[in-house]
Design an enzyme around this catalytic site. Structure first.
Site, PDB file in Angstrom:
ATOM      1  N   HIS A 157      36.460  36.574  48.454  1.00 37.61           N
ATOM      2  CA  HIS A 157      35.703  35.563  47.715  1.00 37.61           C
ATOM      3  C   HIS A 157      35.330  34.359  48.593  1.00 37.61           C
ATOM      4  O   HIS A 157      36.188  33.623  49.041  1.00 37.61           O
ATOM      5  CB  HIS A 157      36.541  35.117  46.523  1.00 37.61           C
ATOM      6  CG  HIS A 157      35.739  34.549  45.378  1.00 37.61           C
ATOM      7  ND1 HIS A 157      34.588  35.131  44.902  1.00 37.61           N
ATOM      8  CD2 HIS A 157      35.945  33.454  44.603  1.00 37.61           C
ATOM      9  CE1 HIS A 157      34.118  34.414  43.886  1.00 37.61           C
ATOM     10  NE2 HIS A 157      34.919  33.397  43.690  1.00 37.61           N
TER      11      HIS A 157
ATOM     12  N   SER B  74      31.029  30.870  44.560  1.00 39.17           N
ATOM     13  CA  SER B  74      31.423  31.293  43.228  1.00 39.17           C
ATOM     14  C   SER B  74      30.478  30.678  42.197  1.00 39.17           C
ATOM     15  O   SER B  74      29.264  30.746  42.382  1.00 39.17           O
ATOM     16  CB  SER B  74      32.885  30.892  43.001  1.00 39.17           C
ATOM     17  OG  SER B  74      33.445  31.541  41.902  1.00 39.17           O
TER      18      SER B  74
ATOM     19  N   ASP C  74      35.689  41.417  47.303  1.00 38.47           N
ATOM     20  CA  ASP C  74      35.658  40.447  46.210  1.00 38.47           C
ATOM     21  C   ASP C  74      35.158  41.113  44.931  1.00 38.47           C
ATOM     22  O   ASP C  74      34.034  41.623  44.897  1.00 38.47           O
ATOM     23  CB  ASP C  74      34.715  39.303  46.607  1.00 38.47           C
ATOM     24  CG  ASP C  74      34.576  38.248  45.528  1.00 38.47           C
ATOM     25  OD1 ASP C  74      35.370  38.257  44.562  1.00 38.47           O
ATOM     26  OD2 ASP C  74      33.668  37.404  45.663  1.00 38.47           O
TER      27      ASP C  74
END
Lengths: 508, 508
Positions: free
Chosen positions: B465, B189, B440
């Site tokens: 994710h 991320s 995601d």
């Protein structure tokens, strides 16, 4: 000799000796750190014979801290721009960007003729952005405010300057719809370091960099600390003569012992023609050492007037004076006649001023006290200078006392690559020219061998400090003409490859 | 519908929706910007079944401003380290460095099992440095002081965080005489963005980076602004059902019209089981939209407990609830039963709290108000969300009002590469894996194709994710096992090439 006062001059010279802005560090807090101002008494920004170039002067509002969000005022960055020869956005006309270094950008523009000569050939735009905290690009509205204290000087760093260039060129390209136009970076000395670092850190912004006389390795212990003064000494031994070298080498003891005598300082003041009485032999040491170092940096094959008007091959001329003095001339008089080639080539100086503002804050000294920590020593055996061993602690003390700032001697290596710089460039970089002349004492801290097919070193045996960036002259030797031709060919290759890639995007 | 209050939730969600730290921007200054705290009520830092890893917790004094020299106090950066499997300096044992992102580093360490599983295989040291201004790594001694105002928060930026990592690892290697040991970066991320950027900016420090679910292109107009919410919507349509998608799409109007009725907010409060009465339908919109977005990010193939405990394939489960409700169940009740899969999978929640600290300053919101300006819109036609057009001006207004800071929406592109990011990587970069799962919603802002032979994209159709960074489980599907195997092979290649280069230095 080799007592404290004798040594001080060396470290005085050592921290930074860029052509334009020598920074000086004291050996101990007892010694004033003398701070020649940029374009101060001993140098001139302009002279009648200099070529003049046409440009428009513009200003751009920059964030003072690109990497943080304190509520600091913006500042106006000056830049010079010429689009006369530019092919424009649709033809993807190149943008040649000179990475402004520690001084007034107009002065660099006037002394970087190579760029101006290239512009028509490449149909390129030329842009000279000024480095923050120099010239007119002053935060807080004025030099006085900007240089007030460590807090106002805090943002005078190389990374912030690079970010200035990045933001400026990005905005400018948007405004001109020139996003597709390739940017090529140029720079000499500290500006050359900026150019190389910018190519490394902002590969999305510039396709290549010509880094002339850029001592990117002059940090920590990446190159031997003695390198700089050894090269100066070699220049005097080889370009001048062994006798010249030895005379200078022997002169320090003579000065030292004169200085110790009653009224010795008066005698030295008179011998060297200073306007005011010397306060210590250190001042004389500084004055002489600066001259030798600048002579080495500016040992060009033709007469030039960069910092000072000098004849071609000035070291040879200095040594002629030293070597050919009439029998019976004292060693001090010989030295004096030698350095007069540097300090008084025009013969118009009646007496010499030492720097008269020892407490003035110079921008480069701030940089040398923060990031640009370049350790230097001198070897008594090899060099013509007195022995000095680099002493970080005393520099740190000086910086704390004078700027209230503590240097970060390992930061530049961490940020831009130290011992691993060449490896990283080899694996990760492309399109950089490191050009160096071996007479230049800064060449020892630069990249002197090819790193990869596209990161190349151009070395000239008889070149001095970023000679290649100067305008061409009828007196240019063949090796200089060849060096510039190679640079032009490499830049053309970068551009061709860029255009090929862009075209292939359109056709696939 | 599509009136202001209806729209607010979208931009509320839009500015940043990282798994761990949703930031929320208000549509206008009339709407509170709600700021879910990291590891707040609706998420947990730890649960009984989590694997525990062994490490030592250490602290390192960092400069608060690496790029300037203001007299700011140093801060203690926390880092977790495990050298149990490390081959040591003489064997050039690798160093695996996780780029800590916006939260407590212990939580990331607990949820990044992949790194811990790799360590013995590669005889690697594992190090998890915490991101400044998160967890225990607080400037000015405490979170309260660090988050006091724009001036104290000023140094909370990605570039400063990268410099922290660079300084820490450089010092650590010196202390361990491990200068020759290769560093490999990992991150998910925002941490994945940091890993990719660090490989780009500090190639001399790290030989490669695994950037998992890193939306490095989610800036300006590099990818369409609708991408994020379109992907969430696609997930519900494809992983759930068309009916599920349509039910959610239709629900906003129903909520809106209920909210307009007398006592409509009481009815909605009751229907959705909030502990306290809703103050506006926006709060409910936010609450629902967050759930859908998190369900999409966390749509893992097996039960997991990252932010919230959820079943495997949670979107499928949500849609089962919505689709299979008894005849006559109202649309609102169906929606409620659906999102209960997210908010109340364990069935132990008696009533739901909305975030009760709307003015709390969250670190990610600061970052979203300064550098991390990620424009997002939603299409009424394509998505299941109400229409919203990104409006920079209202975000800027909110940031000025709430943080007294003005965003720099183009800075990240200038610093790290925007439209030219892929080109620059292709020409200048190497050794980066961009891994993404197409479920995601952040995948749309990442790199989804190979850029060069060594900058590759690993895409899994059914991944969510940064699933690849989690520890392996017996329930891992084949495609996940294969993805991790490819990552391991690529990392091994980077290391082999590094060792080969080092060896060739010794033998030539």
């Amino acid at each position: 000799m080799a007592k404290e006062p004798t040594l001080s001059l060396l470290i005085t010279l050592s921290t930074a000796l860029f052509f334009f802005l020598p920074a000086q560090a004291a050996l101990s807090s007892n010694f004033l750190r003398k701070v020649p101002r940029f374009l101060g008494k001993s140098s001139r920004s302009h002279y009648a014979g200099a070529p003049t170039y046409q440009y428009e002067t513009r200003y751009f509002d920059q964030d003072l801290d690109h990497f943080g969000f304190s509520d600091l005022p913006k500042f106006r960055q000056r830049y010079l721009i010429n689009t006369e020869h530019w092919a424009g956005p649709s033809a993807m006309g190149p943008i040649f960007l000179y990475c402004g270094n520690e001084g007034d950008i107009e002065w660099f523009a006037a002394n970087t003729g190579f760029l101006w000569e290239l512009a028509p050939r490449f149909h390129a735009m030329v842009i000279f952005p000024e480095h923050r905290y120099y010239g007119e690009s002053m935060p807080y509205g004025s030099r006085e405010e900007a240089y007030k204290n460590a807090s106002t000087l805090a943002q005078l760093t190389a990374e912030q300057a690079l970010a200035d260039f990045a933001v400026l060129i990005t905005e400018l390209k948007i405004n001109l719809s020139a996003q597709a136009c390739p940017v090529v970076l140029f720079g000499g000395s500290y500006g050359g370091m900026l150019a190389a670092w910018m190519r490394l850190k902002y590969p999305h912004i510039a396709i290549g960099a010509l880094a002339s006389s850029a001592p990117v390795l002059q940090f920590e212990d990446i190159v031997p600390h003695e390198t700089f003064y050894n090269i100066v000494s070699d220049d005097f031994r080889r370009e001048g003569s062994l006798n010249c070298f030895t005379t200078i080498k022997d002169s320090w003891d003579v000065i030292e012992s004169e200085g110790r005598k009653n009224d010795g300082l008066s005698y030295l003041t008179e011998t060297f023609g200073f306007c005011k009485k010397l306060e210590s032999v250190d001042d004389l040491f500084n004055w002489l050492s600066s001259a030798y170092s600048y002579l080495a940096m500016g040992d060009y094959p033709y007469p030039a007037d960069f910092l000072m008007p000098m004849p071609g091959n000035p070291i040879k001329e200095v040594c002629k004076k030293i070597d050919n003095s009439p029998y019976g001339t004292s060693i001090l008089q010989r030295i004096f006649q030698g350095v007069s080639i540097y300090y008084n080539y025009t013969g118009t100086v009646e007496c010499f001023d030492l720097e008269d503002d020892p407490h003035g804050m110079s921008g480069w000294n701030w940089q040398a006290c923060t990031e640009m920590v370049m350790p230097m020593s001198s070897s008594k055996e090899y060099s013509m200078f007195p022995a000095y061993d680099y002493n970080y602690t005393s520099d740190e003390k000086w910086c704390l006392e004078n700027y209230n700032v503590k240097p970060r001697p390992t930061w530049i290596s961490t940020e831009f690559g130290g011992h691993g710089f060449k490896d990283a460039l080899k694996e990760f970089g492309s399109n950089i020219i490191f050009s160096n002349g071996l007479l230049d004492p800064w060449s020892g801290g630069s990249v002197l061998e090819d790193i990869s097919e596209t990161i190349v070193s151009l070395v000239t045996e008889k070149g001095a400090h970023h000679l290649d960036l100067r305008s061409s002259t009828p007196d240019d030797p063949d090796w200089l003409i060849e060096q510039r031709a190679t640079e032009i060919k490499l830049i053309q290759d970068w551009l061709d490859q860029y255009f090929d890639r862009r075209r292939s995007v359109f056709y696939t």
